[in-house]
Design a protein around this motif. Sequence first.
Motif, mmCIF file in Angstrom:
data_model
loop_
_atom_site.group_PDB
_atom_site.id
_atom_site.type_symbol
_atom_site.label_atom_id
_atom_site.label_comp_id
_atom_site.label_asym_id
_atom_site.label_seq_id
_atom_site.Cartn_x
_atom_site.Cartn_y
_atom_site.Cartn_z
ATOM 1 N N ASP A 20 -1.747 5.162 8.733
ATOM 2 C CA ASP A 20 -1.636 3.807 9.264
ATOM 3 C C ASP A 20 -1.542 3.866 10.795
ATOM 4 O O ASP A 20 -1.028 4.836 11.372
ATOM 5 C CB ASP A 20 -0.400 3.102 8.706
ATOM 6 C CG ASP A 20 -0.660 2.468 7.348
ATOM 7 O OD1 ASP A 20 -1.838 2.322 6.988
ATOM 8 O OD2 ASP A 20 0.316 2.118 6.660
ATOM 9 N N ASP A 59 -4.939 4.233 0.432
ATOM 10 C CA ASP A 59 -3.937 3.214 0.719
ATOM 11 C C ASP A 59 -4.159 1.926 -0.062
ATOM 12 O O ASP A 59 -3.564 0.899 0.254
ATOM 13 C CB ASP A 59 -3.909 2.910 2.219
ATOM 14 C CG ASP A 59 -5.271 2.476 2.761
ATOM 15 O OD1 ASP A 59 -6.224 2.393 1.947
ATOM 16 O OD2 ASP A 59 -5.386 2.244 3.970
ATOM 17 N N GLY A 111 5.304 4.901 0.599
ATOM 18 C CA GLY A 111 5.307 4.021 1.753
ATOM 19 C C GLY A 111 6.700 3.839 2.321
ATOM 20 O O GLY A 111 7.668 3.580 1.595
ATOM 21 N N GLY A 113 2.407 3.916 5.628
ATOM 22 C CA GLY A 113 2.116 5.222 5.055
ATOM 23 C C GLY A 113 1.086 6.006 5.837
ATOM 24 O O GLY A 113 0.730 5.669 6.964
ATOM 25 N N PRO A 173 0.810 -1.219 0.000
ATOM 26 C CA PRO A 173 0.000 0.000 0.000
ATOM 27 C C PRO A 173 0.841 1.266 0.000
ATOM 28 O O PRO A 173 2.028 1.239 0.306
ATOM 29 C CB PRO A 173 -0.812 -0.129 1.298
ATOM 30 C CG PRO A 173 0.034 -0.986 2.183
ATOM 31 C CD PRO A 173 0.696 -1.974 1.265
ATOM 32 N N HIS A 174 0.219 2.384 -0.369
ATOM 33 C CA HIS A 174 0.785 3.728 -0.308
ATOM 34 C C HIS A 174 1.752 4.054 -1.442
ATOM 35 O O HIS A 174 2.319 5.146 -1.468
ATOM 36 C CB HIS A 174 1.474 3.980 1.030
ATOM 37 C CG HIS A 174 0.602 3.744 2.214
ATOM 38 N ND1 HIS A 174 -0.466 4.564 2.522
ATOM 39 C CD2 HIS A 174 0.615 2.772 3.150
ATOM 40 C CE1 HIS A 174 -1.058 4.105 3.617
ATOM 41 N NE2 HIS A 174 -0.433 3.025 4.005
#
Length: 260
Positions: free
Chosen positions: A83, A138, A36, A80, A31-32
């Motif tokens: 979170d 995300d 990230g 990221g 994700p991100h």
Amino acid sequence: MSKHQKRLSVPNSWPVERKTATFTVKATAGPHGEDGVPLLILLRDVLGYVDSRKEARYALNQGSVLVNNEPLSDEQRPIGMFDIVEFAERDEHYRVFPDEGGRLALTPIDAADADSKLGKIEGKRQVPGGNTQLSLHDGRTLEIEEGDYAGNDSIVVDTDNEILAHFPYEEGALVTAVRGQHAGEIGEIDEIQVTPGSSPNNVLVSQDDGEGFETIADYVVVIDENFVEEDDEETVTTTGEDQPEPESDADEATDGGEDE
């Protein structure tokens, strides 16, 4: 794709010093996107809970480090914006939040706030069956039956993917800038400027000090007042003064360009 990641070329959101060594750990797919930050960097460079990659792997294998309520074992997993990072044995809970300059920092939160996460809606489409699918910043997707949600709105989602709160993107909404020269600043949307053509829309944001700023609409995220209270608390960010030095650049390059 190269397995190497040089410090000089990491994204601005990564809280690492650029000139202390040649290489740093490379984030895995996840994700991100490229923003990230590998979990190892948070554990070692930001919090100082480990001194090496070996120590990070050992700590993660104990199952006491959770991200968004899930134990992780991959020290390269990207972390990221927004979170939730938890340390069960320490009873510590943090939210990843943009700091000044766009670097990601950790903001302490209460345990009760660690069971939900803020997400910015970046896409919305109809799926077979008549439901609506929301795509979040995300990479997560949520399928809902009904609801007045639009792009750039923010929602709070719990661990069961249930929507707990909805914050519309509109004039008067509380926002934080997550990119650009005003990253980390918080204010209220004073005006949304729709730009004809392919140019991005802009927003005018007012602040309590009377200054305010103007930025691209995609650079802001709608938040709630709890984020302002958390922002007043001490955030955890790296200074670069106590970061451990790798044994040598050659050792990092041998292991795929990653810190040991």
